[in-house]
Enzyme design. Sequence first.
Site, short mmCIF file in Angstrom:
data_model
loop_
_atom_site.label_atom_id
_atom_site.label_comp_id
_atom_site.label_asym_id
_atom_site.label_seq_id
_atom_site.Cartn_x
_atom_site.Cartn_y
_atom_site.Cartn_z
N LYS A 86 0.80 -1.22 0.00
CA LYS A 86 0.00 0.00 0.00
C LYS A 86 0.84 1.28 0.00
O LYS A 86 0.43 2.29 -0.55
CB LYS A 86 -1.00 0.00 1.15
CG LYS A 86 -0.38 -0.08 2.52
CD LYS A 86 -1.46 -0.27 3.57
CE LYS A 86 -0.92 -0.08 4.97
NZ LYS A 86 0.33 -0.80 5.28
N ARG B 227 -5.45 3.40 12.48
CA ARG B 227 -5.23 1.97 12.69
C ARG B 227 -6.31 1.36 13.57
O ARG B 227 -6.41 0.14 13.66
CB ARG B 227 -3.89 1.75 13.42
CG ARG B 227 -2.68 1.94 12.55
CD ARG B 227 -1.43 1.62 13.36
NE ARG B 227 -0.26 2.20 12.74
CZ ARG B 227 0.46 1.60 11.79
NH1 ARG B 227 0.12 0.40 11.38
NH2 ARG B 227 1.50 2.18 11.26
N ARG C 187 11.67 -9.70 1.93
CA ARG C 187 12.09 -8.31 1.95
C ARG C 187 13.51 -8.16 2.50
O ARG C 187 13.85 -8.73 3.52
CB ARG C 187 11.10 -7.52 2.81
CG ARG C 187 11.26 -6.02 2.66
CD ARG C 187 9.96 -5.33 2.84
NE ARG C 187 9.51 -5.39 4.25
CZ ARG C 187 8.42 -4.77 4.68
NH1 ARG C 187 7.67 -4.08 3.84
NH2 ARG C 187 8.07 -4.87 5.93
N ARG D 188 2.44 -10.72 13.52
CA ARG D 188 2.16 -9.37 13.00
C ARG D 188 0.86 -9.37 12.21
O ARG D 188 0.06 -8.45 12.31
CB ARG D 188 3.29 -8.92 12.06
CG ARG D 188 4.48 -8.32 12.78
CD ARG D 188 5.60 -8.04 11.80
NE ARG D 188 5.36 -6.85 10.98
CZ ARG D 188 6.03 -6.58 9.85
NH1 ARG D 188 6.93 -7.41 9.39
NH2 ARG D 188 5.77 -5.48 9.18
#
Length: 224
Positions: free
Chosen positions: A21, A96, A135, A179
Amino acid sequence: MPAARGLRRAVIFLGPPGAGKGTQAKEVAQRYGLPHLSTGDMLRDHVGRGTSLGRRARPIMERGELVPDEIVLGMVEERVSRPDCANGFVFDGFPRTLPQAERLDEILRRRDLGHPLVLHFVVDADRLRQRLTGRRTCSVGGEIYNIYDRPPKVDGRCDNDGGELVQRSDDREEVIAERLAAYKRQTRPLVDYYRGLGVLRDVDGSGEVSAVTRAVLKILTQAD
Ligand SMILES: [Zn+2]
């Protein structure tokens, strides 16, 4: 493609870590000439300028604790009151939680910006895991690579400066499941809230970056 005209909307990018995003938010901000906001930048800015909010936030950040909503929302309100936000803005990573979303709605109402348009990135869990575990970040310039999607030319080395590519500790396999679960728990009420208001659009974030950008721009065009 001709320059897109102003949206006069707040556009919120909502999605789990690894959904891509951030990349898309940057693209939309550029095309529409809207400021790209993040609460991290705001906090750094206030602390750097030594504002009253910054002076309250600083010791909390130094202790590594979460800055309370009240301070963050004060910064958000101040930021979106600036002239560059008069035609809308792009928010990435905020709100959030449901209380933050409700407060943001009040701020937008006062600024006559209406409800935000919420782009909800949906990516299959296996794909997310792959993106996150793949990543790697350049230890010199911070450039981000992905061993699956965007590998460097030389294994383990940054294309720009040859810096060593490292894996962030929170991108390790064992941390990722936690997470993602935390994200789901926290954002489900937020997703329900925005869906209930009819301002949420699901975006399939599984494909190539350019395909996702096309899908995002199509939604924004229809929202005009
Ligand atoms: Zn580098």
